[in-house]
Scaffold this motif. Structure first.
Motif, PDB file in Angstrom:
ATOM      1  N   ILE A 284       0.863  -1.183   0.000  1.00  0.00           N
ATOM      2  CA  ILE A 284       0.000   0.000   0.000  1.00  0.00           C
ATOM      3  C   ILE A 284       0.898   1.231   0.000  1.00  0.00           C
ATOM      4  N   ILE A 285       0.662   2.124  -0.954  1.00  0.00           N
ATOM      5  CA  ILE A 285       1.467   3.324  -1.142  1.00  0.00           C
ATOM      6  C   ILE A 285       0.625   4.551  -0.806  1.00  0.00           C
ATOM      7  N   CYS A 286       1.198   5.446  -0.011  1.00  0.00           N
ATOM      8  CA  CYS A 286       0.548   6.726   0.277  1.00  0.00           C
ATOM      9  C   CYS A 286       1.518   7.856  -0.043  1.00  0.00           C
ATOM     10  N   ARG A 287       1.079   8.773  -0.848  1.00  0.00           N
ATOM     11  CA  ARG A 287       1.880   9.938  -1.224  1.00  0.00           C
ATOM     12  C   ARG A 287       3.242   9.530  -1.817  1.00  0.00           C
ATOM     13  N   GLY A 288       3.244   8.460  -2.581  1.00  0.00           N
ATOM     14  CA  GLY A 288       4.454   8.034  -3.263  1.00  0.00           C
ATOM     15  C   GLY A 288       5.401   7.187  -2.446  1.00  0.00           C
ATOM     16  N   LYS A 289       5.042   6.870  -1.195  1.00  0.00           N
ATOM     17  CA  LYS A 289       5.923   6.102  -0.311  1.00  0.00           C
ATOM     18  C   LYS A 289       5.149   4.921   0.281  1.00  0.00           C
ATOM     19  N   MET A 290       5.878   3.798   0.444  1.00  0.00           N
ATOM     20  CA  MET A 290       5.235   2.616   0.994  1.00  0.00           C
ATOM     21  C   MET A 290       4.724   2.892   2.412  1.00  0.00           C
ATOM     22  N   ALA A 291       3.436   2.604   2.612  1.00  0.00           N
ATOM     23  CA  ALA A 291       2.840   2.766   3.937  1.00  0.00           C
ATOM     24  C   ALA A 291       2.655   1.424   4.628  1.00  0.00           C
ATOM     25  N   GLN A 292       2.406   0.383   3.824  1.00  0.00           N
ATOM     26  CA  GLN A 292       2.310  -0.974   4.375  1.00  0.00           C
ATOM     27  C   GLN A 292       2.892  -1.933   3.350  1.00  0.00           C
ATOM     28  N   GLU A 293       3.821  -2.752   3.796  1.00  0.00           N
ATOM     29  CA  GLU A 293       4.547  -3.601   2.862  1.00  0.00           C
ATOM     30  C   GLU A 293       3.671  -4.665   2.235  1.00  0.00           C
ATOM     31  N   ASP A 294       2.691  -5.162   2.963  1.00  0.00           N
ATOM     32  CA  ASP A 294       1.888  -6.253   2.414  1.00  0.00           C
ATOM     33  C   ASP A 294       0.491  -6.260   3.013  1.00  0.00           C
ATOM     34  N   ILE A 295      -0.503  -6.098   2.143  1.00  0.00           N
ATOM     35  CA  ILE A 295      -1.893  -6.240   2.585  1.00  0.00           C
ATOM     36  C   ILE A 295      -2.430  -7.620   2.227  1.00  0.00           C
ATOM     37  N   LEU A 296      -1.728  -8.308   1.337  1.00  0.00           N
ATOM     38  CA  LEU A 296      -2.182  -9.633   0.909  1.00  0.00           C
ATOM     39  C   LEU A 296      -2.248 -10.600   2.080  1.00  0.00           C
ATOM     40  N   GLU A 297      -1.294 -10.491   3.017  1.00  0.00           N
ATOM     41  CA  GLU A 297      -1.266 -11.394   4.153  1.00  0.00           C
ATOM     42  C   GLU A 297      -2.489 -11.229   5.053  1.00  0.00           C
ATOM     43  N   SER A 298      -3.165 -10.089   4.952  1.00  0.00           N
ATOM     44  CA  SER A 298      -4.339  -9.845   5.801  1.00  0.00           C
ATOM     45  C   SER A 298      -5.501 -10.755   5.453  1.00  0.00           C
ATOM     46  N   ARG A 340     -11.173   3.442   7.439  1.00  0.00           N
ATOM     47  CA  ARG A 340     -10.666   3.672   6.085  1.00  0.00           C
ATOM     48  C   ARG A 340      -9.893   2.447   5.591  1.00  0.00           C
ATOM     49  N   TYR A 341      -9.104   1.866   6.471  1.00  0.00           N
ATOM     50  CA  TYR A 341      -8.353   0.673   6.079  1.00  0.00           C
ATOM     51  C   TYR A 341      -9.309  -0.488   5.822  1.00  0.00           C
ATOM     52  N   GLN A 342     -10.339  -0.596   6.606  1.00  0.00           N
ATOM     53  CA  GLN A 342     -11.262  -1.721   6.467  1.00  0.00           C
ATOM     54  C   GLN A 342     -12.041  -1.667   5.155  1.00  0.00           C
ATOM     55  N   VAL A 343     -12.443  -0.445   4.719  1.00  0.00           N
ATOM     56  CA  VAL A 343     -13.136  -0.374   3.424  1.00  0.00           C
ATOM     57  C   VAL A 343     -12.158  -0.650   2.289  1.00  0.00           C
ATOM     58  N   LEU A 344     -10.912  -0.227   2.469  1.00  0.00           N
ATOM     59  CA  LEU A 344      -9.883  -0.534   1.458  1.00  0.00           C
ATOM     60  C   LEU A 344      -9.673  -2.046   1.385  1.00  0.00           C
ATOM     61  N   GLU A 345      -9.550  -2.671   2.508  1.00  0.00           N
ATOM     62  CA  GLU A 345      -9.325  -4.115   2.569  1.00  0.00           C
ATOM     63  C   GLU A 345     -10.471  -4.865   1.891  1.00  0.00           C
ATOM     64  N   SER A 346     -11.696  -4.425   2.153  1.00  0.00           N
ATOM     65  CA  SER A 346     -12.865  -5.069   1.549  1.00  0.00           C
ATOM     66  C   SER A 346     -12.851  -4.924   0.032  1.00  0.00           C
ATOM     67  N   HIS A 347     -12.478  -3.757  -0.460  1.00  0.00           N
ATOM     68  CA  HIS A 347     -12.456  -3.536  -1.906  1.00  0.00           C
ATOM     69  C   HIS A 347     -11.353  -4.367  -2.567  1.00  0.00           C
ATOM     70  N   ILE A 348     -10.186  -4.404  -1.939  1.00  0.00           N
ATOM     71  CA  ILE A 348      -9.086  -5.188  -2.514  1.00  0.00           C
ATOM     72  C   ILE A 348      -9.455  -6.660  -2.563  1.00  0.00           C
ATOM     73  N   TYR A 349     -10.156  -7.126  -1.559  1.00  0.00           N
ATOM     74  CA  TYR A 349     -10.563  -8.537  -1.550  1.00  0.00           C
ATOM     75  C   TYR A 349     -11.456  -8.837  -2.757  1.00  0.00           C
ATOM     76  N   LYS A 350     -12.337  -7.907  -3.100  1.00  0.00           N
ATOM     77  CA  LYS A 350     -13.194  -8.094  -4.274  1.00  0.00           C
ATOM     78  C   LYS A 350     -12.353  -8.138  -5.558  1.00  0.00           C
ATOM     79  N   LEU A 351     -11.337  -7.281  -5.611  1.00  0.00           N
ATOM     80  CA  LEU A 351     -10.460  -7.293  -6.783  1.00  0.00           C
ATOM     81  C   LEU A 351      -9.729  -8.628  -6.901  1.00  0.00           C
ATOM     82  N   LEU A 352      -9.292  -9.153  -5.764  1.00  0.00           N
ATOM     83  CA  LEU A 352      -8.589 -10.440  -5.784  1.00  0.00           C
ATOM     84  C   LEU A 352      -9.495 -11.552  -6.299  1.00  0.00           C
ATOM     85  N   LYS A 353     -10.744 -11.509  -5.908  1.00  0.00           N
ATOM     86  CA  LYS A 353     -11.680 -12.542  -6.363  1.00  0.00           C
ATOM     87  C   LYS A 353     -11.948 -12.422  -7.866  1.00  0.00           C
TER      88      LYS A 353
END
Length: 662
Positions: A284-298, A340-353
């Protein structure tokens, strides 16, 4: 009395902040350097140079530098929050600043004990420059904090004459706690992956004078399929060697939030293992810099497709200045409880599916398109076999077989041997299914992990039997024995030995001739015994053997006459004998309650009739569904009939040779 002189520099920090964070803020060098690079970006630098030596790390930027007040009030004040002080944008380039908590400078002490700072700030109004330099020592900070409840630390001064930069800020990091002798290329990769602003024409980072570029991420060429997300300002197509590209929605459902970026899938999971680090991550990137290295593990995603994924998603809304800071204290992760993170996580999960839904088909399409090239690269013998297939339909099925094998995942140690065995079994199975006209069974291979070797790739002996190997060998061997021993005495002995158990010599459709059930066979033998008892001595001497068999729903009587009988055989005698055997067999069949099945009677003769007798015999034997076959014709006709089997034998030999060469 002499008035006390105030120190030139003062470092002020909240003890509560320090107790919460500790000085060991970050755990690795790339994370630490990321904070320094981010500070340079916020300082409007267009170039950052990182120089690695055996004993030091030197980081120099050409940003606007710091005044004495900037150093004391901002840089040395741990916890200074620039965005709350109306510093949302950088001074001159108006960049959205990356820094927020004001604690990143502490990260330097995670890797070293000594930090020297040189900075030059030019006054845009007067044109005058201000030079400032200081040295901070981790051990001294710890001691000073222990003595002073206010948390004040006095760094050492560096005179202007002791440094020679002409703009920006330089950090000299010494007394390193971590070995950096091998980290040059490693750091290039890790920093390239932590920023999206690097490689921009307005911001470049160099390590030992080598520019870091987007390409240094070093996984670009490994990405096979690319899904772009939302509206991207970066043209990823110039970096990735992808087979397919698709677009996914970047509008986060039910919110005004938007995301952008990409998710890629590699050809095999091992492509994501580099430098003993697994890159099977979506950052996850915020303002051009990594904010979280991996959301996939979530997601703890169990689908095998997830092990092939890598990606980078930009979600600047997570770092809006008018909202609470969502980053954890270490700045390396995001507070996962934040809505905010939880809605992002939910949307990414849909993209993964969505990706999961098309991933297998995409892999199969590409694998099929490149199947022959990959198979040829593995072993050219496979191409030789493929070229021998005569129809487009068979070639298409072979492509699917190749692609299924090529999409399987193996460890590097086992890949060569396991692939070789699968190709061997696959070709043999293909030939088996081809003969059964069942190549459509290969369509069952929807996922490479679903290949069931037990049901499709059967064992060698079963496949070879289905390739007519045994049949061809046995039948051709019988025929060759006849050819080799054509003298009159041997012909009748060979026929007696082979004919009754190989009725295919008489009719190719009689594949599995049997003697019928035990009771019926016993009754037939008894009735035939009665018929034989009525034969004259001369008739008995002229007959070699008689057998009863069943095949293909038909009852068959075969009488083998001697090749050179001692008495004349006439059409009438054949008819009368055949009629007796037919009546005897029919009686037994009726007793067994098997209705009225067809009965065929065959006389195998050595001596030929003249034309007149032959025609008469044909007419008579039609009445009892009988026919004549001559010894010599049987051999010739069998060779003609089984030319196909001879070809099959050659085919088996060819396939066997191919398998042995794989």
């Amino acid at each position: 009395m002499t008035k006390a002189i105030s120190p030139k520099y003062q470092m002020r920090m909240s003890l509560n902040v320090l107790n919460h964070l500790g000085i060991n803020l970050y755990s690795n060098i790339p994370a630490v350097l990321s904070e320094v690079v981010a500070n340079a970006y916020d300082a409007d630098a267009t170039r950052v140079d990182i120089t690695l030596t055996e004993n030091s790390i030197i980081i120099k930027d050409n940003g606007h530098g710091m005044t004495l007040n900037d150093i004391n009030a901002k840089f040395l004040y741990v916890g200074y929050q620039r965005r709350e002080n109306s510093e949302e944008l950088s001074h001159s380039l108006k960049r959205k600043v990356m820094g927020r908590k004001g604690i990143g400078k502490l990260s330097l002490f995670s890797i070293a004990n000594n930090i020297e700072v040189h900075s030059i700030r030019k006054n845009p109004n007067s044109g005058l420059t201000e030079k400032n330099g200081l040295i901070m020592n981790r051990n001294d900070i710890v001691k000073q904090i222990g003595k002073n409840e206010t948390g004040v630390y006095i760094p050492s001064n560096v005179e202007e004459s002791e440094f020679d930069i002409d703009c920006g800020t330089r950090l000299i990091i010494t007394d390193l706690k971590k070995n950096i002798s091998h980290t040059h290329n490693f750091l290039k990769k890790r920093l390239a992956r932590r920023f999206t602003v690097i490689d921009d024409k307005d911001f470049q980072v160099f390590i030992n004078e080598e520019a870091i570029t987007f390409k240094d991420r070093d996984y670009m060429s490994k990405v096979q399929f690319l899904w772009t997300v939302g509206d991207n300002l970066i043209d990823y197509s110039k970096w990735f060697n992808f087979e397919r590209i698709n677009r996914l929605n970047g509008d986060v459902d039910g919110t005004p939030y938007k995301i952008s970026g990409w998710i890629g899938a590699v050809e095999k999971p091992s492509d994501l293992d580099q430098d003993n680090i697994n890159n099977n991550k979506i950052s996850i990137i915020c303002r051009g810099k990594m904010a979280q290295e991996d959301i996939l593990e979530s997601f703890n995603e169990g689908g095998i497709y997830a092990t092939y994924l890598i990606g980078e998603l930009h979600a600047d809304f997570l770092d809006d200045s008018d909202k609470d800071d969502i980053a954890t204290s270490s700045r390396q992760k995001i507070d996962e409880e934040d809505p905010r993170y939880q809605v992002l996580e939910s949307h990414i999960y849909k993209l993964l599916k969505q990706i999961q839904g098309v991933w297998t088909n995409l892999r199969n399409e590409v694998a099929i398109a490149t199947a022959v090239q990959k198979a040829d690269a593995f072993n050219p013998v496979l191409t030789e076999w493929f070229s021998s297939l005569r129809t487009e339909s068979r070639k298409n099925h072979a492509l699917k077989l190749f692609s299924a094998i090529e999409t399987l995942h193996f460890t590097p140690q086992e890949e060569k041997e396991k692939k070789r065995e699968l190709y061997k079994q696959g070709i043999l199975a293909f030939e088996k299914l081809k003969l059964r006209d069942s190549l459509h069974e290969l369509e069952k291979i929807k996922n490479p992990q679903d290949i069931k070797l037990a049901s499709i790739f059967t064992d060698l002996s079963d496949i070879e039997a289905n390739l007519y190997y045994d049949i061809a060998y046995q039948r051709v061997d019988v025929i060759h024995k006849f050819q080799e021993q054509l003298d009159d005495n041997n012909k009748e002995k060979l026929l007696q030995l082979y004919l009754f158990d190989n009725l295919w010599l008489l009719n190719p459709s009689w594949e599995r001739a049997t003697s019928g059930n035990a009771i019926l066979e016993k009754n037939v033998d008894a009735e035939f015994g009665k018929v034989n008892a009525g034969l004259t001595a001369e008739e008995k001497a002229g007959r070699m053997d008689i057998k009863y068999r069943t095949s293909a729903g038909k009852h068959i009587i075969v009488e083998l006459k001697r090749y050179l009988p001692s008495y004349p055989i006439s059409p009438t005698k054949l008819y009368n004998q055949g009629k007796k055997y037919r009546s005897a067999l029919k009686k037994c069949i009726n007793v067994a309650g098997q209705g009225d099945p067809p009965i065929e009677i065959i006389f195998v003769l050595g001596k030929r009739f003249n034309d007149e007798d032959y025609n008469e015999s044909l007419e008579l034997l039609k009445l009892i569904n009988g026919r004549i076959i001559y010894y010599d014709d049987l051999i010739k006709d069998s060779l003609d009939s089984y030319s196909e089997y001879l070809d099959k034998q050659k085919e088996v030999s060819r396939i066997r040779a191919i398998i042995d060469r794989i």
